[in-house]
Structure formats: structure tokens, C-alpha cells
Design a protein around this motif. Structure first.
Motif, PDB file in Angstrom:
ATOM      1  N   PRO A  64       0.801  -1.233   0.000  1.00 19.12           N
ATOM      2  CA  PRO A  64       0.000   0.000   0.000  1.00 19.12           C
ATOM      3  C   PRO A  64       0.831   1.280   0.000  1.00 19.12           C
ATOM      4  CG  PRO A  64      -0.983  -1.608   1.470  1.00 19.12           C
ATOM      5  CD  PRO A  64       0.319  -2.192   1.021  1.00 19.12           C
ATOM      6  N   HIS A  65       1.950   1.306   0.738  1.00 16.92           N
ATOM      7  CA  HIS A  65       2.768   2.521   0.780  1.00 16.92           C
ATOM      8  C   HIS A  65       3.275   2.888  -0.612  1.00 16.92           C
ATOM      9  CE1 HIS A  65       5.641   5.513   2.168  1.00 16.92           C
ATOM     10  NE2 HIS A  65       6.563   4.905   1.445  1.00 16.92           N
ATOM     11  N   THR A  66       3.772   1.898  -1.338  1.00 16.33           N
ATOM     12  CA  THR A  66       4.294   2.161  -2.682  1.00 16.33           C
ATOM     13  C   THR A  66       3.183   2.604  -3.625  1.00 16.33           C
ATOM     14  OG1 THR A  66       6.030   0.512  -2.306  1.00 16.33           O
ATOM     15  CG2 THR A  66       5.641   1.173  -4.578  1.00 16.33           C
ATOM     16  N   MET A  67       1.990   2.037  -3.463  1.00 15.99           N
ATOM     17  CA  MET A  67       0.855   2.476  -4.276  1.00 15.99           C
ATOM     18  C   MET A  67       0.551   3.946  -4.029  1.00 15.99           C
ATOM     19  SD  MET A  67      -0.483   0.075  -6.286  1.00 15.99           S
ATOM     20  CE  MET A  67      -2.247   0.328  -6.492  1.00 15.99           C
ATOM     21  N   ASP A  68       0.739   4.390  -2.791  1.00 16.27           N
ATOM     22  CA  ASP A  68       0.381   5.759  -2.423  1.00 16.27           C
ATOM     23  C   ASP A  68       1.415   6.796  -2.860  1.00 16.27           C
ATOM     24  OD1 ASP A  68      -1.949   4.860  -1.230  1.00 16.27           O
ATOM     25  OD2 ASP A  68      -1.121   4.849   0.801  1.00 16.27           O
ATOM     26  N   VAL A  69       2.696   6.415  -2.867  1.00 13.69           N
ATOM     27  CA  VAL A  69       3.755   7.425  -3.060  1.00 13.69           C
ATOM     28  C   VAL A  69       4.454   7.318  -4.414  1.00 13.69           C
ATOM     29  CG1 VAL A  69       4.143   7.566  -0.573  1.00 13.69           C
ATOM     30  CG2 VAL A  69       5.558   6.021  -1.944  1.00 13.69           C
ATOM     31  N   THR A  70       3.957   6.483  -5.318  1.00 18.06           N
ATOM     32  CA  THR A  70       4.531   6.366  -6.658  1.00 18.06           C
ATOM     33  C   THR A  70       3.411   6.369  -7.695  1.00 18.06           C
ATOM     34  OG1 THR A  70       4.456   3.940  -6.890  1.00 18.06           O
ATOM     35  CG2 THR A  70       6.321   4.869  -5.665  1.00 18.06           C
ATOM     36  N   ARG A  71       3.813   6.276  -8.946  1.00 12.14           N
ATOM     37  CA  ARG A  71       2.846   6.240 -10.051  1.00 12.14           C
ATOM     38  C   ARG A  71       2.050   4.943 -10.122  1.00 12.14           C
ATOM     39  NH1 ARG A  71       3.375   8.698 -15.002  1.00 12.14           N
ATOM     40  NH2 ARG A  71       3.644   6.690 -16.035  1.00 12.14           N
ATOM     41  N   PHE A  72       2.420   3.933  -9.357  1.00  9.16           N
ATOM     42  CA  PHE A  72       1.758   2.637  -9.470  1.00  9.16           C
ATOM     43  C   PHE A  72       0.252   2.721  -9.255  1.00  9.16           C
ATOM     44  CE2 PHE A  72       5.804   0.564  -9.649  1.00  9.16           C
ATOM     45  CZ  PHE A  72       5.538  -0.658 -10.235  1.00  9.16           C
ATOM     46  N   GLY A  73      -0.185   3.635  -8.398  1.00  7.53           N
ATOM     47  CA  GLY A  73      -1.611   3.744  -8.130  1.00  7.53           C
ATOM     48  C   GLY A  73      -2.424   4.091  -9.363  1.00  7.53           C
ATOM     49  N   GLY A  74      -1.803   4.709 -10.359  1.00  8.27           N
ATOM     50  CA  GLY A  74      -2.510   5.095 -11.577  1.00  8.27           C
ATOM     51  C   GLY A  74      -2.305   4.166 -12.748  1.00  8.27           C
ATOM     52  N   TYR A  75      -1.537   3.095 -12.580  1.00  3.23           N
ATOM     53  CA  TYR A  75      -1.278   2.187 -13.691  1.00  3.23           C
ATOM     54  C   TYR A  75      -2.545   1.435 -14.099  1.00  3.23           C
ATOM     55  CZ  TYR A  75       3.826   2.537 -13.215  1.00  3.23           C
ATOM     56  OH  TYR A  75       5.115   2.980 -13.180  1.00  3.23           O
ATOM     57  N   ARG A  76      -2.711   1.306 -15.410  1.00  5.61           N
ATOM     58  CA  ARG A  76      -3.817   0.539 -15.975  1.00  5.61           C
ATOM     59  C   ARG A  76      -3.283  -0.348 -17.093  1.00  5.61           C
ATOM     60  NH1 ARG A  76      -5.344   2.318 -12.021  1.00  5.61           N
ATOM     61  NH2 ARG A  76      -7.276   3.429 -11.505  1.00  5.61           N
ATOM     62  N   PRO A  77      -3.955  -1.482 -17.386  1.00  6.18           N
ATOM     63  CA  PRO A  77      -3.502  -2.350 -18.467  1.00  6.18           C
ATOM     64  C   PRO A  77      -3.304  -1.589 -19.773  1.00  6.18           C
ATOM     65  CG  PRO A  77      -5.184  -3.468 -17.190  1.00  6.18           C
ATOM     66  CD  PRO A  77      -5.120  -2.054 -16.669  1.00  6.18           C
ATOM     67  N   GLY A  78      -2.204  -1.899 -20.450  1.00 13.09           N
ATOM     68  CA  GLY A  78      -1.853  -1.252 -21.701  1.00 13.09           C
ATOM     69  C   GLY A  78      -0.890  -0.099 -21.558  1.00 13.09           C
ATOM     70  N   GLN A  79      -0.663   0.350 -20.327  1.00 14.73           N
ATOM     71  CA  GLN A  79       0.228   1.494 -20.108  1.00 14.73           C
ATOM     72  C   GLN A  79       1.687   1.084 -20.274  1.00 14.73           C
ATOM     73  OE1 GLN A  79      -0.801   3.661 -16.635  1.00 14.73           O
ATOM     74  NE2 GLN A  79       1.074   4.895 -16.592  1.00 14.73           N
ATOM     75  N   SER A  80       2.495   1.991 -20.836  1.00 14.01           N
ATOM     76  CA  SER A  80       3.927   1.749 -21.008  1.00 14.01           C
ATOM     77  C   SER A  80       4.698   2.177 -19.770  1.00 14.01           C
ATOM     78  CB  SER A  80       4.461   2.515 -22.222  1.00 14.01           C
ATOM     79  OG  SER A  80       3.907   2.033 -23.412  1.00 14.01           O
ATOM     80  N   VAL A  81       5.725   1.422 -19.429  1.00 14.82           N
ATOM     81  CA  VAL A  81       6.584   1.740 -18.283  1.00 14.82           C
ATOM     82  C   VAL A  81       8.035   1.538 -18.682  1.00 14.82           C
ATOM     83  CG1 VAL A  81       4.868   1.150 -16.516  1.00 14.82           C
ATOM     84  CG2 VAL A  81       6.403  -0.630 -17.381  1.00 14.82           C
ATOM     85  N   ASN A  82       8.927   2.279 -18.027  1.00 18.64           N
ATOM     86  CA  ASN A  82      10.359   2.146 -18.266  1.00 18.64           C
ATOM     87  C   ASN A  82      10.910   0.973 -17.463  1.00 18.64           C
ATOM     88  OD1 ASN A  82      10.519   4.487 -19.916  1.00 18.64           O
ATOM     89  ND2 ASN A  82      10.525   5.768 -18.077  1.00 18.64           N
ATOM     90  N   LEU A  83      11.692   0.123 -18.107  1.00 22.61           N
ATOM     91  CA  LEU A  83      12.300  -1.023 -17.447  1.00 22.61           C
ATOM     92  C   LEU A  83      13.817  -0.904 -17.461  1.00 22.61           C
ATOM     93  CD1 LEU A  83      10.270  -4.016 -18.980  1.00 22.61           C
ATOM     94  CD2 LEU A  83       9.821  -2.802 -16.833  1.00 22.61           C
ATOM     95  N   GLU A  84      14.423  -1.168 -16.314  1.00 19.47           N
ATOM     96  CA  GLU A  84      15.877  -1.317 -16.235  1.00 19.47           C
ATOM     97  C   GLU A  84      16.172  -2.632 -15.543  1.00 19.47           C
ATOM     98  OE1 GLU A  84      19.823   0.438 -14.016  1.00 19.47           O
ATOM     99  OE2 GLU A  84      18.205   1.865 -14.441  1.00 19.47           O
ATOM    100  N   VAL A  85      16.845  -3.529 -16.232  1.00 17.57           N
ATOM    101  CA  VAL A  85      17.180  -4.830 -15.656  1.00 17.57           C
ATOM    102  C   VAL A  85      18.362  -4.682 -14.702  1.00 17.57           C
ATOM    103  CG1 VAL A  85      16.279  -6.052 -17.664  1.00 17.57           C
ATOM    104  CG2 VAL A  85      18.708  -5.462 -17.575  1.00 17.57           C
ATOM    105  N   ASP A  86      18.600  -5.712 -13.938  1.00 16.69           N
ATOM    106  CA  ASP A  86      19.703  -5.707 -12.979  1.00 16.69           C
ATOM    107  C   ASP A  86      21.027  -5.506 -13.719  1.00 16.69           C
ATOM    108  OD1 ASP A  86      21.242  -5.993 -10.726  1.00 16.69           O
ATOM    109  OD2 ASP A  86      21.080  -8.164 -10.646  1.00 16.69           O
ATOM    110  N   VAL A  87      21.785  -4.512 -13.297  1.00 17.52           N
ATOM    111  CA  VAL A  87      23.021  -4.151 -13.990  1.00 17.52           C
ATOM    112  C   VAL A  87      24.006  -5.314 -14.003  1.00 17.52           C
ATOM    113  CG1 VAL A  87      24.097  -3.147 -11.932  1.00 17.52           C
ATOM    114  CG2 VAL A  87      24.793  -2.369 -14.208  1.00 17.52           C
ATOM    115  N   ILE A  88      23.995  -6.159 -12.977  1.00 16.73           N
ATOM    116  CA  ILE A  88      24.922  -7.298 -12.939  1.00 16.73           C
ATOM    117  C   ILE A  88      24.603  -8.269 -14.060  1.00 16.73           C
ATOM    118  CG2 ILE A  88      25.711  -9.262 -11.564  1.00 16.73           C
ATOM    119  CD1 ILE A  88      25.221  -7.568  -9.070  1.00 16.73           C
TER     120      ILE A  88
END
Length: 220
Positions: A162-186
Motif C-alpha cells: 500500500p505505501h508504494t501504491m500511495d507514493v509512486t505512479r503505481f496507483g494510476g497504472y492501468r492495463p496497456g500502459q507503457s513503463v520504463n524497465l531497467e534490468v539488474d546491472v549485474i
């Protein structure tokens, strides 16, 4: 470098086309910019940008063609919410994982549903990134450091409290939305290191069955 722990949310205050590039103005009063100078790095939705203008209410940053092509920043409208994190220092608690702010590709929200008090999200990654995403490994989504809960082909699941939903963009995510991905640098560098001398060959790809066979790997 960053930690993937979002420090504040801001909004896109203005965007100005400058040739093929874009100047973004980000309203970020809650981020606390007193310790940020022109030339410092700030992650915006997981994209490392250089601040070229700063005042108490926000900052400006230029976004190159390369960044517009590889990230979702070009899709943001004025008023869009963004996740913000200042660059880490030697005394910054590493609460997430090491994040470079160099986005590897765009993912898509496939599904979201409630799971107890948390939310479960399923994302689809580009096929070329699937090999870097492992169950219980780390991934960065729009600048948020997360643990991968499950993997199925190019799709993967994460759990959002719940905390992350409240303080990030995750609360507004809906199916079909684009997001930036960064894989583990290692994982990213490990594959390159395994190529050895072949990494210098023009057109060299990643680790394939053919590559493994040439280097003595036997499936049996």
C-alpha cells in the motif's frame, strides 16, 4: 547511480521542443532541491536526467532523441505524474538495489489485481530483455526498485504494498500502459563478459545455443 527508492512525486509542468530534443520542466517542490546543483542527476520515472535549471519549485532537463526513443518520457503530457529520485551519495541508505538510470526498454502493464492488502501487477517485457529477468531478482520499473515474484516467458509479476501504491505512479497504472524497465546491472554486464573476445566482433549477439556450443557447452 540511484537506489530505486522514490523520494517524491512531481508533475510535468512544461515541455518545449528544441529541434529533435525536448526540454522538460518538472514541478518538484516536494523533492527538496536545496542540495541539488545545475549539472546534477535526477531520475525521472527511472531515467537519469541532468538538471540544467533549478529553483525551489522544480527543475528543467533536456531529453535527447535517444532517450525519447527508448523511454516513455516522450509520451508524458503536461500534468503527468512522475517518480523522482536524487542521485545517491556515499551516505545514502541502499534500500533498493543499484540503479543506473539507463532504461533498457519499455514494458507494458498486462494486469493488476488486489492480493490481500497489496496489489499484484503483471508486466510484459520486450522479448530481448526476458533473459535478464529472474524470479526473486531485482528490476526497476519507472524508477522503483522491485523484487520479481514470478516469471512466465517475457511476462513477470511484482507485488506492490500500500505505501508504494500511495507514493509512486503505481496507483494510476492501468492495463496497456507503457513503463520504463531497467534490468539488474549485474545481469546485463555478465552476459557481455561471457562473450569474451567475441564482444569486439561487429554484429555479435548475446549468449545463444550456438555460442555455448562453440565454447564447449553440452546440453546433455
Amino acid at each position: 547511480m540511484f537506489t530505486g527508492i522514490i523520494q517524491a512525486m512531481g508533475t510535468i509542468g512544461a515541455r518545449e521542443r528544441r529541434g529533435d530534443d525536448v526540454r522538460l520542466e518538472v514541478a518538484a517542490a516536494d523533492l527538496g532541491l536545496a542540495d541539488v546543483a545545475v549539472g546534477d542527476s535526477i531520475a525521472v520515472n527511472g531515467v537519469c536526467l541532468t538538471a540544467v535549471r533549478i529553483d525551489d519549485g522544480g527543475f528543467g532537463a533536456d531529453v535527447s532523441v535517444e532517450t525519447l526513443d527508448r523511454t516513455s518520457l516522450g509520451q508524458l503530457d503536461i500534468g503527468s505524474a512522475v517518480n523522482l529520485e536524487k542521485a545517491l551519495t556515499p551516505s545514502t541508505p541502499l534500500g533498493g538495489h543499484l540503479v543506473s538510470g539507463h532504461v533498457d526498454g519499455l514494458g507494458t502493464v498486462e494486469e493488476r489485481y488486489q492480493d490481500g492488502r497489496s496489489w499484484r501487477f503483471r508486466f510484459r517485457a520486450p522479448d530481448r530483455l526476458a533473459r535478464y529477468i529472474a524470479e526473486k531478482g531485482s528490476i526497476c520499473i519507472d524508477g522503483v526498485s522491485l523484487t520479481v515474484n514470478g516469471v512466465d516467458g517475457a511476462c513477470f509479476d511484482v507485488n506492490i504494498v500500500p505505501h508504494t501504491m500511495d507514493v509512486t505512479r503505481f496507483g494510476g497504472y492501468r492495463p496497456g500502459q507503457s513503463v520504463n524497465l531497467e534490468v539488474d546491472v549485474i545481469a546485463r554486464y555478465l552476459e557481455r563478459l561471457m562473450l569474451g573476445d567475441e564482444a569486439a566482433t561487429p554484429g555479435a549477439g548475446g549468449i545463444t545455443r550456438e555460442f555455448l556450443a562453440r565454447n564447449g557447452f553440452r546440453a546433455d
